[in-house]
Design an enzyme around this catalytic site. Structure first.
Site, PDB file in Angstrom:
ATOM      1  N   ALA A   7       0.831  -1.202   0.000  1.00 17.54           N
ATOM      2  CA  ALA A   7       0.000   0.000   0.000  1.00 17.54           C
ATOM      3  C   ALA A   7       0.861   1.246   0.000  1.00 17.54           C
ATOM      4  O   ALA A   7       1.945   1.272   0.585  1.00 17.54           O
ATOM      5  CB  ALA A   7      -0.912   0.001   1.220  1.00 17.54           C
ATOM      6  N   GLY A  26       1.303  -5.634   1.088  1.00 18.18           N
ATOM      7  CA  GLY A  26       0.221  -5.840   0.136  1.00 18.18           C
ATOM      8  C   GLY A  26       0.690  -6.410  -1.182  1.00 18.18           C
ATOM      9  O   GLY A  26      -0.073  -7.096  -1.871  1.00 18.18           O
ATOM     10  N   GLU A  85       4.287  -6.098   8.036  1.00 14.94           N
ATOM     11  CA  GLU A  85       3.333  -5.201   8.692  1.00 14.94           C
ATOM     12  C   GLU A  85       3.586  -5.022  10.186  1.00 14.94           C
ATOM     13  O   GLU A  85       3.385  -3.923  10.727  1.00 14.94           O
ATOM     14  CB  GLU A  85       1.904  -5.706   8.454  1.00 14.94           C
ATOM     15  CG  GLU A  85       1.334  -5.379   7.085  1.00 14.94           C
ATOM     16  CD  GLU A  85       1.715  -6.376   6.015  1.00 14.94           C
ATOM     17  OE1 GLU A  85       1.140  -6.317   4.919  1.00 14.94           O
ATOM     18  OE2 GLU A  85       2.607  -7.221   6.272  1.00 14.94           O
ATOM     19  N   GLU A 121       0.683  -9.970  -0.736  1.00 11.08           N
ATOM     20  CA  GLU A 121      -0.703 -10.448  -0.690  1.00 11.08           C
ATOM     21  C   GLU A 121      -1.322 -10.507  -2.083  1.00 11.08           C
ATOM     22  O   GLU A 121      -2.199 -11.337  -2.338  1.00 11.08           O
ATOM     23  CB  GLU A 121      -1.502  -9.570   0.261  1.00 11.08           C
ATOM     24  CG  GLU A 121      -1.098  -9.825   1.720  1.00 11.08           C
ATOM     25  CD  GLU A 121      -1.659  -8.818   2.695  1.00 11.08           C
ATOM     26  OE1 GLU A 121      -2.301  -9.238   3.666  1.00 11.08           O
ATOM     27  OE2 GLU A 121      -1.456  -7.597   2.488  1.00 11.08           O
TER      28      GLU A 121
END
Length: 263
Positions: A71, A114, A137, A117
């Site tokens: 992100a 992300g 994270e 992911e």
């Protein structure tokens, strides 16, 4: 296979190679981090590609030197993290999305947070030997909320997934391949070409059979046997009701390549 002219809009470059659409995250100055415009663009283009029956597979790559750093932290700092997800697709318009088409991640460099992911949301992974995967994270008092907390442990041993999640430290592509996360380990700079080759191998098969098989594998791998038998039979019924099943048999008997209609 000759590619059509590529276009780049809102940080997403797109090109068509045969029956494959290649999406490339194209924000290299921001390490291909997902911002609001890019998330919305990915969802919109997935809508268009999924509706195109001539497309058989999707490849997702990143502009060098990284795949995706996750992100865009400036968006998170502005308190707009929710805008990086769409209602239908979740983070980047992709991680929660139901798809009919196989998705292959082509990873060069870092796939972090992300970005990792996004890889975990793919069906298959091709990675350069120099690629790395990580969910850092916890180092920022965040959690891997875009699927990483449960998908990583489905794609590699649970204790290794736990190590990645709790330490936040990345693992190498070679180690990830040894644990089963990576399907094809490529030479540096060759991940995209290898991913397209894998997509072409998939696209040579009957599209209805590929899509039904993919959906059944996802639905039944963790299901009980009784439910799995029912779902498998449903997939077989749908395939046998297609026009292409006859073409597949005729092509075999006539010793020629099949010409799939997708119907």
């Amino acid at each position: 296979m000759t590619a059509t002219l590529s276009t780049s809009v809102d940080g997403l470059r797109e090109e068509r190679i045969g029956a494959t659409v290649v999406f490339t995250l194209d924000r290299p100055k921001s390490r291909n981090a997902i911002d609001i415009a890019l998330a919305r663009r990915i969802e919109a283009r997935l809508d268009a590609v999924e509706a195109d029956v001539s497309v058989r597979a999707i490849v997702l790559a990143g502009s060098p030197p990284v795949f995706c750093a996750g992100a865009d932290l400036t968006v998170i700092n502005e308190g707009r993290i929710s805008e990086l997800s769409t209602e239908r697709g979740g983070f980047a318009g992709l991680v929660k999305r139901e798809r009919r088409l196989p998705l292959i991640a082509a990873v060069e460099g870092a796939a972090l947070a992300g970005g990792c992911e996004l890889v975990l949301a793919a069906d298959l992974v091709v990675a350069s030997e120099t690629a790395i995967f990580g969910l850092p994270e916890v180092k920022r008092c965040l959690v891997a909320g875009a699927g990483g907390l449960f998908r990583l442990g489905r794609k590699m041993p649970l204790n290794i997934a736990m190590e990645c999640v709790l330490t936040g430290d990345p693992i190498s592509a070679k180690r990830a391949a040894a644990f089963g996360l990576v399907n094809v380990l490529s030479e540096p700079g060759d991940a995209l070409a290898q991913a397209v080759a894998l997509a072409e191998a998939i696209s040579a098969n009957a599209p209805i059979a590929v899509q039904e098989s993919r959906a059944a594998v996802l639905a039944t791998t963790y299901a009980d046997d009784e439910s799995a038998w029912v779902r498998s039979a449903q997939a077989m019924d749908r395939v046998l009701a297609s026009e292409d099943v006859g073409e597949g048999v005729r092509a075999f008997l006539e010793k020629r390549p099949p010409q799939w209609s997708g119907r």
